[in-house]
Design an enzyme around this catalytic site. Structure first.
Site, PDB file in Angstrom:
ATOM      1  N   ASP A 305       0.870  -1.177   0.000  1.00 26.01           N
ATOM      2  CA  ASP A 305       0.000   0.000   0.000  1.00 26.01           C
ATOM      3  C   ASP A 305       0.905   1.224   0.000  1.00 26.01           C
ATOM      4  O   ASP A 305       2.009   1.160  -0.530  1.00 26.01           O
ATOM      5  CB  ASP A 305      -0.957  -0.044   1.198  1.00 26.01           C
ATOM      6  CG  ASP A 305      -2.283   0.653   0.912  1.00 26.01           C
ATOM      7  OD1 ASP A 305      -2.238   1.813   0.462  1.00 26.01           O
ATOM      8  OD2 ASP A 305      -3.344   0.065   1.132  1.00 26.01           O
ATOM      9  N   HIS A 331       2.286   2.222  -3.102  1.00 26.92           N
ATOM     10  CA  HIS A 331       1.294   3.158  -3.634  1.00 26.92           C
ATOM     11  C   HIS A 331       1.689   4.614  -3.460  1.00 26.92           C
ATOM     12  O   HIS A 331       0.834   5.493  -3.537  1.00 26.92           O
ATOM     13  CB  HIS A 331      -0.060   2.905  -2.977  1.00 26.92           C
ATOM     14  CG  HIS A 331      -0.654   1.578  -3.294  1.00 26.92           C
ATOM     15  ND1 HIS A 331      -1.937   1.226  -2.928  1.00 26.92           N
ATOM     16  CD2 HIS A 331      -0.144   0.500  -3.951  1.00 26.92           C
ATOM     17  CE1 HIS A 331      -2.186  -0.004  -3.332  1.00 26.92           C
ATOM     18  NE2 HIS A 331      -1.113  -0.468  -3.954  1.00 26.92           N
TER      19      HIS A 331
END
Length: 529
Positions: A305, A331
């Site tokens: 993430d 991310h």
């Protein structure tokens, strides 16, 4: 840029040898911040020896019975509780080379450092009952968003506590949980994946969590395989994370190159037997929220993430420095999505990002929406080398379709000395530049670009999504004038879209990225890449 590699090597060697700090410092917006140091031997209040021998990075053979889920918890907690302020509890190998400790949730106290020695790993229990905060749902996926798990290590209202050393903390996210309705049928990461497949909220523990307090330090430690977020600070003043490594998933739950066999990942089978960064959901790396004077320096992050997610939901976050870091799968270095109480005064300098052409890769990102938006201002990105990142630049106030009256407002953003080397796999790449214009609100994105260079095919501007317009829209660009801006000619000014341009690009050479990228495995042996 390249002077830092000598410093990184020296720092890594010093930690591996158990030496003290090398004397490096970084210049933050609020002053000089020195590299932390390991405690002196005379400052160790208690030394604890490991009694578990991991097998290929796993201790699953030890705690199949949930009654034996945290054999080391009581002695570690007792040592912390009885340690005087200014001293450290040190975890070391056993006399026969044993290197593993196994524990449930632990609480740090003010002035006490947990020192995890070279070659030692503190493994997290996989028994949800060892983390449950009383709600009784830790280790499940629920319709309620109320959090039910305590973190593995909690520092609440502490001053001067921390975790140091060249050892590791392993959350065992890819191991089967051993109690509750999912016992022996789902791993922590399988539970997390239910958010994607069924829209449920995972109830998984974080690894390190601070609440309020001040002067919290992380130094040299590897943090890997968290069931949820790895490191979260909430309302903390003075956070220094230096020389840390976040490696998720590690080789204990993956294979070299993340080339998992077909049908082995949690999007295909339950329980999964192999994991990739794309399939370990909600495993943010380093999340400072409602915190001030935060430093992340000389660190490495590879996760499923956000590499970093700077948040401000119940108080402002300000004064942050991210210096000399390497990011891999993930991310992005993100601000948001919670920005409603304001994020300000943040400097990112000397950052490399290699997204490995992941389908979920982001680079520099500010994200929010009308349910949790606020002012994000005085943000500078300076000296960025990037490659193989699907969405290199994202400034998006339409991050979701959730409605509300907390409107995003991104102002005084600067991107300079940025060099993107393109995509090795020639994947389709996009950029997002949007101000917030909806609900009778008009908050343009004000951004300065200087020496922003893309090699090869330019990323396209992102189309409309979640009720927002196509990019660019509501953007007031300024060109700094020193170096070129590769996509300058693609920006169409218009009063209809409220896109303006001030200044002209310069002609300076692009940032030299020829020596910027470092294989993660060269500094983190548990890494698959």
């Amino acid at each position: 840029m390249n002077h830092r590699y000598t410093l990184l090597a020296l720092a890594a060697a010093a930690l591996s040898a158990g030496a003290h700090a090398t004397g490096t410092s970084v210049t933050a917006p609020w002053g000089e911040v020195a590299e932390p140091s390991l405690p002196a031997d005379s400052a160790v209040c208690k030394t604890l020896s490991a009694s578990i021998t991991p097998i290929k990075g796993s201790v699953d053979s030890v705690d199949g019975n949930p009654a034996n889920s945290q054999p080391d918890a009581s002695r570690i907690q007792s040592a912390i509780d009885n340690c005087p302020a200014g001293q450290a509890v040190k975890l070391v190998k056993g006399s026969a080379g044993e290197s593993g400790f196994l524990s449930g949730s632990l609480k740090l106290k003010s002035g006490v450092t947990l020192w995890i020695d070279t070659g030692v790993t503190l493994f997290a229990s996989r028994n949800p009952a060892d983390y449950d905060n009383g709600l009784g749902t830790c280790g499940t996926a629920t319709t309620s968003n109320d959090k039910s798990c305590n973190a593995l290590i909690v520092a609440r209202d502490t001053a001067g506590s921390g975790i140091v050393g060249a050892g590791a903390i392993d959350g065992r996210g890819g191991s089967l949980v051993t109690s509750g309705p999912n016992a022996n049928r789902l791993t922590w990461w399988d539970i997390a994946y239910l958010n994607k497949t069924k829209g449920l909220n995972q109830q998984n523990p974080r690894l390190i969590q601070t609440y309020n307090g001040s002067a919290f330090t992380l130094y040299g430690v590897t943090v890997q395989n968290s069931p949820n977020f790895h490191i979260v600070t909430t309302g903390t003043s003075g956070v220094t994370a230096w020389g840390i490594k976040i490696v998720t998933p590690s080789l204990a739950y993956a294979v070299a190159g993340y080339k998992c066999p077909s049908g082995s990942t949690p999007d295909k089978v339950t329980p999964a037997t192999c994991f990739t960064p794309e399939t370990v959901k909600n495993t943010d790396g380093f999340d400072p929220g409602q915190s001030t004077n935060v430093v992340l320096a000389y660190s490495y992050i590879n996760t499923g993430d956000d590499h970093v997610a700077v948040k401000a939901s119940s108080g402002p976050t300000r004064n942050l420095l991210f210096a000399h870091n390497h990011f891999y799968y993930g991310h992005g270095l993100s601000i948001g999505s919670e920005t409603n109480t304001g994020v300000s005064n943040m400097l990112v300098t000397d950052l490399t990002m290699d997204g490995n052409d992941s389908s979920a890769g982001n680079g520099l990102r500010i994200k929010s929406d009308a349910s949790r938006g606020g002012k994000v201002t005085n943000i500078v990105y300076d000296g960025i080398c990037m490659r193989n990142v699907k969405e290199p630049l994202v400034f998006d106030p339409f991050y979701s379709s959730v409605k509300g009256s907390l409107y995003p407002n991104f102002t005084n953003i600067v991107v300079k000395n940025f060099h993107d080397l393109g995509s090795a796999k020639s994947i389709k790449r996009t950029m997002t530049f949007l101000g917030y214009k909806a609900n009778k609100q008009k908050n343009p994105l004000t951004i300065t670009l200087d020496n922003v260079v893309f090699d090869g095919t330019l990323p396209a501007f992102e189309g409309s999504h979640y009720g927002g317009p196509a990019s660019p829209n509501g953007v007031h660009f300024t060109f700094g004038g020193t170096g070129p801006v590769s996509f300058a000619d693609a920006i169409v000014t218009s009063s209809t879209t409220d896109v303006t341009v001030t200044g002209t690009p310069g002609t300076a050479a692009a940032v030299d990225c020829s020596k910027a990228f470092v294989p993660l495995k060269s500094v983190a042996p548990t890494s698959p890449i």
